[in-house]
Design a protein around this motif. Structure first.
Motif, PDB file in Angstrom:
ATOM      1  N   GLN A 136     106.555 -32.365  67.600  1.00 21.82           N
ATOM      2  CA  GLN A 136     105.406 -32.082  66.730  1.00 21.82           C
ATOM      3  C   GLN A 136     105.875 -32.015  65.278  1.00 21.82           C
ATOM      4  O   GLN A 136     106.528 -31.056  64.876  1.00 21.82           O
ATOM      5  CB  GLN A 136     104.761 -30.758  67.166  1.00 21.82           C
ATOM      6  N   VAL A 137     105.551 -33.048  64.538  1.00 22.42           N
ATOM      7  CA  VAL A 137     105.916 -33.132  63.111  1.00 22.42           C
ATOM      8  C   VAL A 137     105.018 -32.163  62.327  1.00 22.42           C
ATOM      9  O   VAL A 137     103.835 -32.013  62.660  1.00 22.42           O
ATOM     10  CB  VAL A 137     105.722 -34.599  62.638  1.00 22.42           C
ATOM     11  N   PRO A 138     105.546 -31.486  61.294  1.00 23.58           N
ATOM     12  CA  PRO A 138     104.698 -30.545  60.550  1.00 23.58           C
ATOM     13  C   PRO A 138     103.571 -31.213  59.763  1.00 23.58           C
ATOM     14  O   PRO A 138     103.506 -32.432  59.622  1.00 23.58           O
ATOM     15  CB  PRO A 138     105.675 -29.830  59.619  1.00 23.58           C
ATOM     16  N   GLY A 139     102.711 -30.336  59.205  1.00 22.23           N
ATOM     17  CA  GLY A 139     101.454 -30.770  58.599  1.00 22.23           C
ATOM     18  C   GLY A 139     101.628 -31.646  57.363  1.00 22.23           C
ATOM     19  O   GLY A 139     102.666 -31.633  56.685  1.00 22.23           O
ATOM     20  N   ASP A 140     100.564 -32.365  57.079  1.00 20.19           N
ATOM     21  CA  ASP A 140     100.554 -33.321  55.973  1.00 20.19           C
ATOM     22  C   ASP A 140     100.639 -32.586  54.625  1.00 20.19           C
ATOM     23  O   ASP A 140      99.853 -31.674  54.345  1.00 20.19           O
ATOM     24  CB  ASP A 140      99.261 -34.135  56.054  1.00 20.19           C
ATOM     25  N   LYS A 141     101.560 -33.044  53.810  1.00 18.64           N
ATOM     26  CA  LYS A 141     101.790 -32.390  52.510  1.00 18.64           C
ATOM     27  C   LYS A 141     100.600 -32.611  51.575  1.00 18.64           C
ATOM     28  O   LYS A 141     100.100 -31.670  50.974  1.00 18.64           O
ATOM     29  CB  LYS A 141     103.090 -32.961  51.914  1.00 18.64           C
ATOM     30  N   SER A 142     100.156 -33.845  51.462  1.00 13.85           N
ATOM     31  CA  SER A 142      99.046 -34.131  50.538  1.00 13.85           C
ATOM     32  C   SER A 142      97.795 -33.332  50.922  1.00 13.85           C
ATOM     33  O   SER A 142      97.105 -32.777  50.062  1.00 13.85           O
ATOM     34  CB  SER A 142      98.689 -35.619  50.580  1.00 13.85           C
ATOM     35  N   ILE A 143      97.516 -33.288  52.221  1.00 12.27           N
ATOM     36  CA  ILE A 143      96.289 -32.611  52.670  1.00 12.27           C
ATOM     37  C   ILE A 143      96.433 -31.095  52.532  1.00 12.27           C
ATOM     38  O   ILE A 143      95.488 -30.399  52.146  1.00 12.27           O
ATOM     39  CB  ILE A 143      95.950 -33.046  54.119  1.00 12.27           C
ATOM     40  N   SER A 144      97.642 -30.568  52.795  1.00 13.04           N
ATOM     41  CA  SER A 144      97.845 -29.118  52.664  1.00 13.04           C
ATOM     42  C   SER A 144      97.638 -28.661  51.214  1.00 13.04           C
ATOM     43  O   SER A 144      97.004 -27.631  50.959  1.00 13.04           O
ATOM     44  CB  SER A 144      99.249 -28.734  53.144  1.00 13.04           C
ATOM     45  N   HIS A 145      98.178 -29.424  50.251  1.00 14.84           N
ATOM     46  CA  HIS A 145      97.951 -29.066  48.837  1.00 14.84           C
ATOM     47  C   HIS A 145      96.456 -28.997  48.533  1.00 14.84           C
ATOM     48  O   HIS A 145      95.965 -28.063  47.910  1.00 14.84           O
ATOM     49  CB  HIS A 145      98.497 -30.166  47.913  1.00 14.84           C
ATOM     50  N   ARG A 146      95.761 -30.053  48.953  1.00 10.47           N
ATOM     51  CA  ARG A 146      94.337 -30.146  48.621  1.00 10.47           C
ATOM     52  C   ARG A 146      93.535 -29.048  49.305  1.00 10.47           C
ATOM     53  O   ARG A 146      92.533 -28.561  48.772  1.00 10.47           O
ATOM     54  CB  ARG A 146      93.812 -31.543  48.996  1.00 10.47           C
ATOM     55  N   ALA A 147      93.964 -28.632  50.511  1.00 12.86           N
ATOM     56  CA  ALA A 147      93.253 -27.571  51.234  1.00 12.86           C
ATOM     57  C   ALA A 147      93.291 -26.275  50.422  1.00 12.86           C
ATOM     58  O   ALA A 147      92.283 -25.568  50.303  1.00 12.86           O
ATOM     59  CB  ALA A 147      93.880 -27.371  52.613  1.00 12.86           C
ATOM     60  N   VAL A 148      94.467 -25.969  49.846  1.00 13.50           N
ATOM     61  CA  VAL A 148      94.569 -24.737  49.052  1.00 13.50           C
ATOM     62  C   VAL A 148      93.711 -24.854  47.798  1.00 13.50           C
ATOM     63  O   VAL A 148      92.949 -23.951  47.452  1.00 13.50           O
ATOM     64  CB  VAL A 148      96.038 -24.451  48.653  1.00 13.50           C
ATOM     65  N   MET A 149      93.825 -26.005  47.123  1.00 18.49           N
ATOM     66  CA  MET A 149      93.111 -26.150  45.843  1.00 18.49           C
ATOM     67  C   MET A 149      91.596 -26.084  46.032  1.00 18.49           C
ATOM     68  O   MET A 149      90.898 -25.346  45.340  1.00 18.49           O
ATOM     69  CB  MET A 149      93.480 -27.481  45.180  1.00 18.49           C
ATOM     70  N   LEU A 150      91.095 -26.864  46.994  1.00 22.06           N
ATOM     71  CA  LEU A 150      89.635 -26.907  47.164  1.00 22.06           C
ATOM     72  C   LEU A 150      89.143 -25.620  47.829  1.00 22.06           C
ATOM     73  O   LEU A 150      88.070 -25.108  47.477  1.00 22.06           O
ATOM     74  CB  LEU A 150      89.219 -28.145  47.967  1.00 22.06           C
ATOM     75  N   GLY A 151      89.931 -25.095  48.770  1.00 24.77           N
ATOM     76  CA  GLY A 151      89.561 -23.814  49.394  1.00 24.77           C
ATOM     77  C   GLY A 151      89.446 -22.727  48.338  1.00 24.77           C
ATOM     78  O   GLY A 151      88.543 -21.884  48.388  1.00 24.77           O
ATOM     79  N   ALA A 152      90.347 -22.726  47.364  1.00 22.79           N
ATOM     80  CA  ALA A 152      90.336 -21.712  46.303  1.00 22.79           C
ATOM     81  C   ALA A 152      89.063 -21.815  45.456  1.00 22.79           C
ATOM     82  O   ALA A 152      88.507 -20.801  45.036  1.00 22.79           O
ATOM     83  CB  ALA A 152      91.562 -21.883  45.411  1.00 22.79           C
ATOM     84  N   LEU A 153      88.609 -23.048  45.221  1.00 22.66           N
ATOM     85  CA  LEU A 153      87.440 -23.239  44.337  1.00 22.66           C
ATOM     86  C   LEU A 153      86.109 -23.092  45.070  1.00 22.66           C
ATOM     87  O   LEU A 153      85.048 -23.096  44.440  1.00 22.66           O
ATOM     88  CB  LEU A 153      87.477 -24.640  43.708  1.00 22.66           C
ATOM     89  N   ALA A 154      86.178 -22.991  46.413  1.00 23.01           N
ATOM     90  CA  ALA A 154      84.927 -22.970  47.190  1.00 23.01           C
ATOM     91  C   ALA A 154      84.276 -21.587  47.165  1.00 23.01           C
ATOM     92  O   ALA A 154      84.900 -20.589  46.823  1.00 23.01           O
ATOM     93  CB  ALA A 154      85.233 -23.381  48.631  1.00 23.01           C
ATOM     94  N   ASP A 155      83.019 -21.563  47.568  1.00 25.97           N
ATOM     95  CA  ASP A 155      82.336 -20.296  47.816  1.00 25.97           C
ATOM     96  C   ASP A 155      82.534 -19.999  49.295  1.00 25.97           C
ATOM     97  O   ASP A 155      82.156 -20.816  50.143  1.00 25.97           O
ATOM     98  CB  ASP A 155      80.828 -20.441  47.523  1.00 25.97           C
ATOM     99  N   GLY A 156      83.151 -18.863  49.616  1.00 25.95           N
ATOM    100  CA  GLY A 156      83.353 -18.487  51.026  1.00 25.95           C
ATOM    101  C   GLY A 156      84.801 -18.667  51.455  1.00 25.95           C
ATOM    102  O   GLY A 156      85.672 -19.011  50.655  1.00 25.95           O
ATOM    103  N   VAL A 157      85.025 -18.428  52.767  1.00 25.99           N
ATOM    104  CA  VAL A 157      86.391 -18.422  53.301  1.00 25.99           C
ATOM    105  C   VAL A 157      86.652 -19.731  54.054  1.00 25.99           C
ATOM    106  O   VAL A 157      85.927 -20.086  54.978  1.00 25.99           O
ATOM    107  CB  VAL A 157      86.584 -17.215  54.252  1.00 25.99           C
ATOM    108  N   THR A 158      87.692 -20.434  53.647  1.00 26.93           N
ATOM    109  CA  THR A 158      88.070 -21.696  54.296  1.00 26.93           C
ATOM    110  C   THR A 158      89.217 -21.426  55.268  1.00 26.93           C
ATOM    111  O   THR A 158      90.208 -20.783  54.902  1.00 26.93           O
ATOM    112  CB  THR A 158      88.485 -22.726  53.221  1.00 26.93           C
ATOM    113  N   SER A 159      89.075 -21.907  56.513  1.00 27.53           N
ATOM    114  CA  SER A 159      90.155 -21.743  57.504  1.00 27.53           C
ATOM    115  C   SER A 159      90.916 -23.046  57.596  1.00 27.53           C
ATOM    116  O   SER A 159      90.320 -24.109  57.780  1.00 27.53           O
ATOM    117  CB  SER A 159      89.574 -21.453  58.887  1.00 27.53           C
ATOM    118  N   VAL A 160      92.226 -22.941  57.494  1.00 32.16           N
ATOM    119  CA  VAL A 160      93.082 -24.133  57.557  1.00 32.16           C
ATOM    120  C   VAL A 160      93.998 -23.985  58.760  1.00 32.16           C
ATOM    121  O   VAL A 160      94.588 -22.928  58.967  1.00 32.16           O
ATOM    122  CB  VAL A 160      93.934 -24.257  56.271  1.00 32.16           C
ATOM    123  N   GLU A 161      94.098 -25.028  59.562  1.00 34.80           N
ATOM    124  CA  GLU A 161      95.068 -25.051  60.671  1.00 34.80           C
ATOM    125  C   GLU A 161      96.043 -26.186  60.412  1.00 34.80           C
ATOM    126  O   GLU A 161      95.644 -27.248  59.942  1.00 34.80           O
ATOM    127  CB  GLU A 161      94.367 -25.302  62.019  1.00 34.80           C
TER     128      GLU A 161
END
Ligand code: S3P
Length: 438
Positions: free
Chosen positions: A21-46
């Protein structure tokens, strides 16, 4: 973070076999934090990548008041603060080795009411930032850089941004994304047209957060002022990281490796096409959607590879995979030619020069060109190579070690942690004779 003394040693052994099992995608992980931070509400990332680059992004947003809670080993809950809810960081934001963090955040921070400073390590401080600061300035951003156009970047807040049409000279997801993120704060429409296809994770993820992003071929646009609604994000395994076990298995006779749940977004999957052109046997099993991104289980069997001329259109679709592809080329029959790839000279290292130096050191004939490289496949002996402080150079030569009769020692490998923290144990689990020495 640099530990110049750490080395990886690899020697040729038996085939690589098994499931990893290769670890998670770097590009997508960065974007998850950035967009999750700017969103209204709680974003769950797996599936978040717990690598140094993405952790630098996470720490930067924590420093701007965003709560990121670990929910499991790779799970995170990001408490969004809304489009205008970030707070001024008390200090400069240190983004380590991460070009993606610095370029995307330049856009995002240009739209804030507060000022911020972005710094990075020696490698990041050499990388060109005018490609983002100049187009952002056209939108009304005010960014100060060094005379060479490099970090530290001082981003002055409180500027009124205005949406613009942009025609990029180079296909770059980082530049496109920086402009789209600034565009969220701009008056009117920001429209980016690229000369070729670059990865489209930002556009896909913005749509998952409910933003109306219009994409037509190589052009995408959004209207400023749209709010983001929290969502859930399943981060697939990173195809760029998967490329190292894929190539190691392709070149080591008798190998049979399976890598589950790997992202196969067509704007990233050039490496699979190029390896197939070279004669690699790769099966995409169980192709499916993981949220906004296509994923598949990849199976690769060892095979006889042959050299190819890499089509120019595939270069941006495989831009991070050339170190590993050059290793495949070194083990292939005949010549492999890559051109139109001058972007490789401004990655975490000058990847054309770094690969040419390392391949020569282990007995491979190469010819460096300003925009590419020609590799004569066939004879690999072994030796000592430098990583040039670049994670992908280090991992590429570790993969080549699988077939090097004299073994390969790679120096200065601490940077592997930026994108693939468990690289050494994962490759060992597949049967590679690999060791790391601090
Ligand atoms: C990335 C885009 C690519 C790639 C980098 C990650 C991203 O850079 O090389 O590792 O996440 O947007 P460019 O867009 O500059 O080619």
């Amino acid at each position: 973070m640099t530990e110049p003394s750490s080395v990886i040693r690899v020697k040729a052994g038996g085939p690589l076999r098994g499931i990893a099992q290769v670890p998670g995608d770097k590009s997508i992980s960065h974007r998850a934090v950035m967009l999750g931070a700017l969103a209204d509400g709680v974003t769950s990332v797996e599936g978040f990548l717990q690598g140094e680059d993405c952790l630098a992004t996470r720490r930067a947003f924590e420093a701007m008041g965003v709560l990121c809670e670990d929910s499991s080993a790779t799970g995170m809950r990001i408490h969004g603060v809304g489009l205008h809810g970030l707070s001024a960081p008390a200090q400069a934001l240190d983004l380590g080795n991460s070009g993606t963090s610095m370029r995307l955040m330049s856009g995002l921070l240009s739209g804030q009411a507060f000022s911020s400073t972005l710094t990075g390590d020696a490698s990041l401080s050499r990388r060109p930032m005018r490609r983002v600061s100049e187009p952002l300035a056209r939108m009304g951003a005010y960014i100060e850089a060094s005379d060479a156009g490099t970090a530290p970047l001082r981003i002055h807040g409180g500027q009124a941004l205005k949406g613009q049409p942009f025609e990029l000279a180079v296909a770059s997801a980082q530049v496109k994304s920086a402009l789209l993120l600034a565009g969220l704060y701009a008056d009117g429409v920001t429209c980016v047209t690229e000369p070729g296809i670059s990865r489209d994770h930002t556009e896909r993820m913005l749509a998952s957060f409910g933003v109306d992003v219009r994409v037509q071929g190589r052009r995408c646009e959004l209207r400023g002022g749209q709010r983001l609604a929290a969502t859930t994000i399943d981060v697939p395994a990173d195809l760029s990281s998967a490329t190292f076990p894929l190539v190691a298995a392709a070149i080591t006779s008798g190998s049979d490796v399976k890598l589950p749940n790997v992202g196969v977004n067509p704007s990233r999957a050039g490496v699979l096409k190029i390896l197939e052109m070279m004669g690699a046997q790769i099966e995409l099993q169980n192709v499916r959607a993981a949220g906004a991104e296509p994923v598949a289980d990849l199976r690769i069997l060892a095979s006889t590879l042959h050299g190819v001329e890499v089509p120019a259109a595939l270069v941006p679709l495989a831009i991070d995979e050339f170190p590993a592809l050059l290793v495949a080329a070194a083990c292939a029959q005949g010549e492999t030619r890559i051109s139109g790839a001058e972007e490789l000279r401004v990655k975490e290292s000058d990847r054309i020069a770094a690969m040419a130096a390392g391949l020569k050191a282990v007995g491979v004939q190469v010819e460096e060109r300003p925009d590419g490289i020609i590799v004569q496949g066939g004879a690999v002996s072994g030796g000592v190579v430098e990583s040039f402080d670049d994670h992908r150079i280090a991992m590429a030569f570790a993969a080549l070690g699988a077939v090097a009769p004299d073994g390969i020692e790679i120096r200065d490998v601490a940077n592997v942690r930026t994108s693939f923290p468990n690289f050494v144990p994962l490759m060992a689990q597949l049967g590679l004779q690999i060791e790391e020495w601090a």
